[in-house]
Write a protein that holds these residues in place. Sequence first.
Motif, PDB file in Angstrom:
ATOM      1  N   ILE A  20      44.968  39.100  56.702  1.00  0.00           N
ATOM      2  CA  ILE A  20      44.951  39.178  55.358  1.00  0.00           C
ATOM      3  C   ILE A  20      44.370  37.980  54.765  1.00  0.00           C
ATOM      4  O   ILE A  20      44.788  36.731  54.868  1.00  0.00           O
ATOM      5  N   GLN A  21      43.377  37.984  53.906  1.00  0.00           N
ATOM      6  CA  GLN A  21      42.728  37.166  53.321  1.00  0.00           C
ATOM      7  C   GLN A  21      42.649  37.237  51.729  1.00  0.00           C
ATOM      8  O   GLN A  21      42.387  38.228  51.153  1.00  0.00           O
ATOM      9  N   LYS A  22      43.431  36.403  50.837  1.00  0.00           N
ATOM     10  CA  LYS A  22      43.121  36.347  49.439  1.00  0.00           C
ATOM     11  C   LYS A  22      41.888  36.141  48.806  1.00  0.00           C
ATOM     12  O   LYS A  22      41.328  35.082  49.314  1.00  0.00           O
ATOM     13  N   ASP A  24      39.009  35.304  45.636  1.00  0.00           N
ATOM     14  CA  ASP A  24      38.965  34.426  44.700  1.00  0.00           C
ATOM     15  C   ASP A  24      38.532  35.151  43.585  1.00  0.00           C
ATOM     16  O   ASP A  24      37.883  34.376  42.497  1.00  0.00           O
ATOM     17  N   GLU A  30      43.241  42.434  38.290  1.00  0.00           N
ATOM     18  CA  GLU A  30      44.404  42.382  39.583  1.00  0.00           C
ATOM     19  C   GLU A  30      43.778  41.439  40.662  1.00  0.00           C
ATOM     20  O   GLU A  30      42.696  41.675  41.039  1.00  0.00           O
ATOM     21  N   GLU A  31      44.787  40.672  41.125  1.00  0.00           N
ATOM     22  CA  GLU A  31      44.339  39.578  42.270  1.00  0.00           C
ATOM     23  C   GLU A  31      44.355  40.888  43.549  1.00  0.00           C
ATOM     24  O   GLU A  31      45.022  41.658  43.669  1.00  0.00           O
ATOM     25  N   VAL A  32      43.279  40.545  44.316  1.00  0.00           N
ATOM     26  CA  VAL A  32      43.271  41.345  45.551  1.00  0.00           C
ATOM     27  C   VAL A  32      43.093  40.511  47.091  1.00  0.00           C
ATOM     28  O   VAL A  32      42.791  39.351  46.948  1.00  0.00           O
ATOM     29  N   VAL A  33      43.450  41.392  47.823  1.00  0.00           N
ATOM     30  CA  VAL A  33      43.293  40.709  49.095  1.00  0.00           C
ATOM     31  C   VAL A  33      42.472  41.688  50.200  1.00  0.00           C
ATOM     32  O   VAL A  33      42.216  42.866  49.892  1.00  0.00           O
ATOM     33  N   TRP A  35      41.962  43.031  53.800  1.00  0.00           N
ATOM     34  CA  TRP A  35      42.786  43.081  55.062  1.00  0.00           C
ATOM     35  C   TRP A  35      41.755  43.483  56.307  1.00  0.00           C
ATOM     36  O   TRP A  35      40.922  44.463  55.869  1.00  0.00           O
TER      37      TRP A  35
END
Length: 217
Positions: A20-22, A24, A30-33, A35
């Motif tokens: 999993i990587q956040k 930028d 919304e913040e997303v990641v 996967w």
Amino acid sequence: EVNTDVEDGPLNPIWFEGRIQKLDFLVDGEEVVLWMASNITERHDMEAKLRELSDTDQLTGLFNRRRLERDLISHYKAAQEQFIPTSIVAFDLDNLKTINDTLGHYVGDEVIMAIGHICRAGLNGDAIACRFGGDEFVVALPNVELEQAMVFADLLHERCEAHFNRFFAKSLASIIGVSIGIAEILATDTSYEMALKRADDALYQAKRGGKNRTMVG
């Protein structure tokens, strides 16, 4: 309508590794990641095989001393914390030196390999058999009290005698035996080594007492 062409799926487990990587930046505020999943089945199987090989005695196919010690640590904790009994059966071959000196180490190795076969065929559940070193072997019997371990020792004698008589020449089978020492991990033990030493001491009592017999430590 049922699609009969659909297969049931893989016969063996498939292993995946997830990362999993956040990111930028935002999506709809919304913040997303991100996967990512990778199929690591081949790597997992290779690592499992390497672990198995590192724990296995190559001559007999039994576990080695390293694996035994790891298991006995676990069994000792279970005995102390949960009062789950574990018995230890230590045994070695009688007169193996005579066999090596008169018939050669190749024959001696055949006898040692026979012990591996007998142990693998006679164990079930969580019990494990290990080649402790040379011609000495140790069997750990979790959930087995001393009286049950004595029954196991009697069966071991019977199976060894039957195997030797069946697969070896009479002159050879007549001098092979197993001396056995038994001990149970006690609540008063401060380590599994104490029980293992009692079993080992009992083994040598059996040797001094005439060989091919069982003693309790």
